[in-house]
Design a protein around this motif. Structure first.
Motif, PDB file in Angstrom:
ATOM      1  N   LEU A  65       6.502  -2.595  -7.444  1.00 50.41           N
ATOM      2  CA  LEU A  65       6.800  -1.211  -7.073  1.00 50.41           C
ATOM      3  C   LEU A  65       7.134  -1.162  -5.595  1.00 50.41           C
ATOM      4  N   LYS A  66       8.023  -0.235  -5.270  1.00 47.23           N
ATOM      5  CA  LYS A  66       8.327  -0.007  -3.861  1.00 47.23           C
ATOM      6  C   LYS A  66       8.692   1.458  -3.711  1.00 47.23           C
ATOM      7  N   ASP A  67       8.001   2.164  -2.852  1.00 45.26           N
ATOM      8  CA  ASP A  67       8.276   3.583  -2.617  1.00 45.26           C
ATOM      9  C   ASP A  67       8.357   4.394  -3.900  1.00 45.26           C
ATOM     10  N   GLY A  68       7.511   4.108  -4.831  1.00 43.02           N
ATOM     11  CA  GLY A  68       7.461   4.915  -6.046  1.00 43.02           C
ATOM     12  C   GLY A  68       8.537   4.573  -7.055  1.00 43.02           C
ATOM     13  N   ARG A  69       9.209   3.441  -6.850  1.00 50.66           N
ATOM     14  CA  ARG A  69      10.206   3.023  -7.844  1.00 50.66           C
ATOM     15  C   ARG A  69       9.906   1.598  -8.257  1.00 50.66           C
TER      16      ARG A  69
ATOM     17  N   ASP B 104      -7.454  -1.131 -11.633  1.00 49.04           N
ATOM     18  CA  ASP B 104      -6.812  -0.912 -10.334  1.00 49.04           C
ATOM     19  C   ASP B 104      -7.451  -1.834  -9.303  1.00 49.04           C
ATOM     20  N   GLU B 105      -6.709  -2.853  -8.901  1.00 48.55           N
ATOM     21  CA  GLU B 105      -7.182  -3.842  -7.920  1.00 48.55           C
ATOM     22  C   GLU B 105      -8.589  -4.334  -8.250  1.00 48.55           C
TER      23      GLU B 105
ATOM     24  N   SER C   7       0.838  -1.193   0.000  1.00 56.63           N
ATOM     25  CA  SER C   7       0.000   0.000   0.000  1.00 56.63           C
ATOM     26  C   SER C   7       0.878   1.250   0.000  1.00 56.63           C
ATOM     27  N   GLY C   8       0.530   2.205  -0.844  1.00 49.67           N
ATOM     28  CA  GLY C   8       1.300   3.447  -0.896  1.00 49.67           C
ATOM     29  C   GLY C   8       2.499   3.378  -1.811  1.00 49.67           C
ATOM     30  N   SER C   9       2.678   2.286  -2.509  1.00 52.54           N
ATOM     31  CA  SER C   9       3.876   2.158  -3.350  1.00 52.54           C
ATOM     32  C   SER C   9       3.713   2.894  -4.681  1.00 52.54           C
ATOM     33  N   GLY C  10       2.497   3.294  -5.009  1.00 52.07           N
ATOM     34  CA  GLY C  10       2.326   4.118  -6.211  1.00 52.07           C
ATOM     35  C   GLY C  10       1.564   3.442  -7.337  1.00 52.07           C
ATOM     36  N   LYS C  11       0.932   2.322  -7.078  1.00 53.47           N
ATOM     37  CA  LYS C  11       0.237   1.578  -8.138  1.00 53.47           C
ATOM     38  C   LYS C  11      -0.891   2.409  -8.760  1.00 53.47           C
ATOM     39  N   THR C  12      -1.739   2.919  -7.890  1.00 51.86           N
ATOM     40  CA  THR C  12      -2.879   3.697  -8.385  1.00 51.86           C
ATOM     41  C   THR C  12      -2.389   4.942  -9.128  1.00 51.86           C
ATOM     42  N   THR C  13      -1.405   5.592  -8.557  1.00 49.44           N
ATOM     43  CA  THR C  13      -0.853   6.799  -9.193  1.00 49.44           C
ATOM     44  C   THR C  13      -0.377   6.486 -10.606  1.00 49.44           C
ATOM     45  N   LEU C  14       0.340   5.397 -10.736  1.00 44.27           N
ATOM     46  CA  LEU C  14       0.879   5.016 -12.034  1.00 44.27           C
ATOM     47  C   LEU C  14      -0.238   4.720 -13.042  1.00 44.27           C
TER      48      LEU C  14
END
Ligand SMILES: Nc1ncnc2c1ncn2[C@@H]1O[C@H](COP(=O)(O)OP(=O)(O)OP(=O)(O)O)[C@@H](O)[C@H]1O
Ligand SMILES: [Mg+2]
Lengths: 420, 235
Positions: B217-221, B169-170, B42-49
């Motif tokens: 993804l991890k921390d936006g990378r 998304d999920e 959670s928060g790794s940036g999946k939705t953002t991407l």
């Protein structure tokens, strides 16, 4: 595009059905506003029509001919500007009668007087009328509620029922009429009450005394002369034309006269009527503000509730314009329903107003309202007003719905989709 | 054929006075017909991407080339047209329009394209309903359908216009595992059949198992990017 519109209209209707109660209330707010406008307009038009009729039938006639300069001073009831038209065979009257649009002609002497019953005195407008020719033009005799019509040469008078009550006069009683003659000397005559009049024109009931023309001419020292010639026309539409035509034809025949239509003569009442129209317009504006608040509120609530749907629609590919149009369709739907309800209610109400009317006396008593009308006021059918009200609702609703719709359409789709 | 290229994409959200970094330099290249999953906590940036790829948002820096277009150069109206024509969305909580029937929900993207006659639309929608196993339920509203059924309506809605991409998304997060698997089977089948590029996200290992390419993804990378050999796994 039409196929799309079909789909979006269906969507808008389904969305309106989503909150039936809210939609209904908003529709009602719009409808009541428009309905009130329709009803007010109908009644005002009715009052105008009946007032106009009363003024024509009992006060001014369609067209009046008087001596040059009389019109400008008519409020002072002068006796120094008169016409030689005491009898039907006067040249002037013959000339007027030769116009085929004129259906009735009579002569009157109008003068200021004091009515004295032996104890009290009351200022009145006195009218000397020709008992035979007057009914060609005026309907006064239709409203005699006690006694009889006047006769040539008699020292008798008809007066308003109200005035008679005020001065405690009954049929057969005598009173004294005090006046200044054409030579500006005081004169007094005793008259017997022979008829009482109760007309729909309040002024006639409360402030007028009628006596035979020959008697009036005699006591005023106006031998064969009158202050006005009153004309009835075949139809009211001809008033302006006939006024104009007579003005030029009489002038070219050497008569130095004023020719005025009933509209010229009753300027103040027409001004009041215009004022009321303005008032109705302002009233419409106010009610529509309330309706507008309802619409803005309803669209605003919808856009908040449907935030996530807006996000979804944007994701599927709608742009801001598409979303605005979607919401505008809903406000248009409200306007359309409001208009239909308003016109429906308006027709139903008007059916009553036109046929039964509202009895003013039962509402405000026997009060004077400064309007040449009395008793029952009726509505008038005016389809233009209905169409205007309907179109107004149809136009104003999307107009006020535009702002909240645009707000909704500008929502950031990412934020909107995160919305719970 | 390359259909998506992300170069050094970063995204920062502004929260009050704070800048919250959500993506910190993502490079990614996707070929037509891939079945790709973003995975990560959670928060790794999946939705953002996914939002950036789906033209719903713009990156803070970096470039995204989608179906040959540089997205940064497009106006909001043009972005909306790209979404309308090229992209189908599937959401975690289905996001069907509640007042519309299954049929009307599925037909909406076609109506928006404004290219088809009512008869054509009807034929396509009925075929799509059949395909997702909802034949006969076309006049039900979302509230009258189960979660799994709703998501299948959503899949039909995403695919009806033959998009180049389907972004999800999920898509199974609100479904039980049985319905989740059914939805994924359906997505995989559509991918095979139509060659549509599927990009979805999840943090469910079962779902990751369906992906043929898994981007962690991890921390936006991007932490890892691997092809999954499903046969190797099955053996
Ligand atoms: N609108 C926003 N405003 C501020 N910060 C945001 C916003 N959206 C996301 N973030 C932050 O950006 C980072 C990435 O969020 P994102 O939603 O992309 O993660 P995710 O991988 O989808 O997580 P999850 O599995 O919980 O859905 C998180 O730190 C999140 O708090
Ligand atoms: Mg997420």
């Amino acid at each position: 595009m039409p196929r799309q519109i079909n789909y979006y209209v269906r969507l808008a209707l389904k969305n309106l059905a989503r909150h039936r109660r809210r939609t209904l209330l908003t529709v009602l707010a719009v409808a009541v506003g428009l309905w009130a406008f329709i009803v007010m307009d109908s009644l005002l038009a009715g009052v105008d029509r009946d007032s106009g009729r009363n003024v024509i039938d009992l006060e001014t006639s369609h067209v009046q001919v008087s001596a040059a300069g009389y019109f400008a001073h008519r409020d002072e009831l002068p006796l120094d500007k008169t016409l030689a038209a005491g009898t039907a065979d006067s040249k002037l009257i013959k000339m007027i009668r030769s116009d085929s649009r004129v259906s009735g002609v009579t002569s009157r002497i109008r003068f200021a007087a004091q009515l004295n019953n032996g104890t009290d005195e009351f200022p009145v407008v006195a009218v000397g009328l020709d008992p035979h020719r007057d009914p060609e033009v005026f309907t006064l005799t239709d409203y005699i509620v006690a006694g009889r019509k006047l006769q040539n040469g008699e020292y008798g008078a008809s007066l308003g029922k109200k005035l008679a009550e005020l001065m405690e006069l009954k049929i057969g009683d005598s009173f004294t009429l005090v006046m200044r003659t054409a030579a500006n000397t005081f004169q007094a005559i005793d008259l017997e009450v022979v008829g009482l009049v109760n007309s729909p024109h309040p002024m006639v009931n409360t402030g007028m005394v009628f006596l035979p023309l020959d008697v009036a001419a005699n006591v005023l020292g106006l031998d064969g002369r009158v202050t006005e010639i009153d004309l009835r026309l075949g139809g009211e539409e001809a008033v302006d034309r006939v006024t104009k035509d007579l003005r030029s034809s009489l002038k070219s025949s050497g008569f130095n006269v004023d020719v005025s239509s009933w509209k010229d003569l009753s300027g103040s009442f027409l001004a009041i009527s215009q004022g009321k129209r303005l008032y109705n317009g302002i009233f419409l504006g106010l009610v529509m503000v309330i309706a507008a608040v309802g619409i803005v509120n309803s669209v605003l609530l919808a856009t908040i509730e449907r935030t996530r749907e807006i996000g979804t629609l944007k994701a599927i590919g709608m742009n801001e314009g598409d979303i605005v149009r979607l919401f505008l369709l809903e406000s248009t739907g409200i306007g359309l329903l409001g208009g239909i309800v308003a016109v429906g209610l308006g027709i139903a109400t008007n059916l009553y107003l036109v046929n039964v009317g509202i009895d003013l006396t039962s509402m405000i008593g026997d009060m004077e309202v400064g309007y040449p009308i009395n008793g029952v006021i009726y509505g008038v059918w005016n389809w233009t007003t209905m169409v205007v009200a309907f179109l107004f609702g149809l136009a104003i609703c999307p107009l006020v719905g535009w702002w909240p719709s645009r707000n909704a359409a500008r929502k950031d789709p990412v934020e909107a989709l995160r919305h719970a | 054929m390359k259909v998506l290229e992300l170069t050094n994409v970063t995204k920062e959200y502004t929260q009050g006075k704070m800048q919250v970094p959500a993506l910190r330099g993502v490079n990614l290249s996707v070929e037509a017909g891939e079945f790709l999953s973003f995975a990560g906590p959670s928060g790794s940036g999946k939705t953002t991407l996914l939002n950036l790829i789906g033209c719903l948002d713009r990156p803070t820096a970096g470039s995204i080339e989608l179906a040959g277009r540089e997205l940064a150069k497009l106006t909001p109206l043009e972005l909306a047209r790209v979404r309308r024509q090229e992209i189908g969305f599937i959401f975690q909580s289905f996001n069907l329009i509640p007042v519309l029937t299954a049929f009307e929900n599925i037909e909406m993207p076609l109506v928006m394209l404004n290219r088809f006659t009512p008869a054509e639309i009807r034929e396509k929608v009925m075929a799509a309903l059949e395909e997702v196993g909802l034949a006969g339920l076309e006049s039900r509203r979302p509230a009258e359908l189960s979660g799994g059924q709703q998501q299948r309506v959503a899949i039909a809605r995403a695919l009806i216009k033959n998009p180049k991409f389907v972004l999800a998304d999920e898509p199974t997060a609100n479904l039980d595992s049985e319905n989740g698997q059914a939805v994924l089977d359906l997505m995989a089948r559509m991918n095979q059949k139509n060659g549509v590029t599927f990009i979805f996200s999840t943090h469910d290992p079962m779902v990751m198992g369906y992906a043929r390419r898994l981007v962690r993804l991890k921390d936006g990378r991007i932490a890892s990017d691997e092809e999954v050999d499903r046969h190797a796994k099955a053996n």
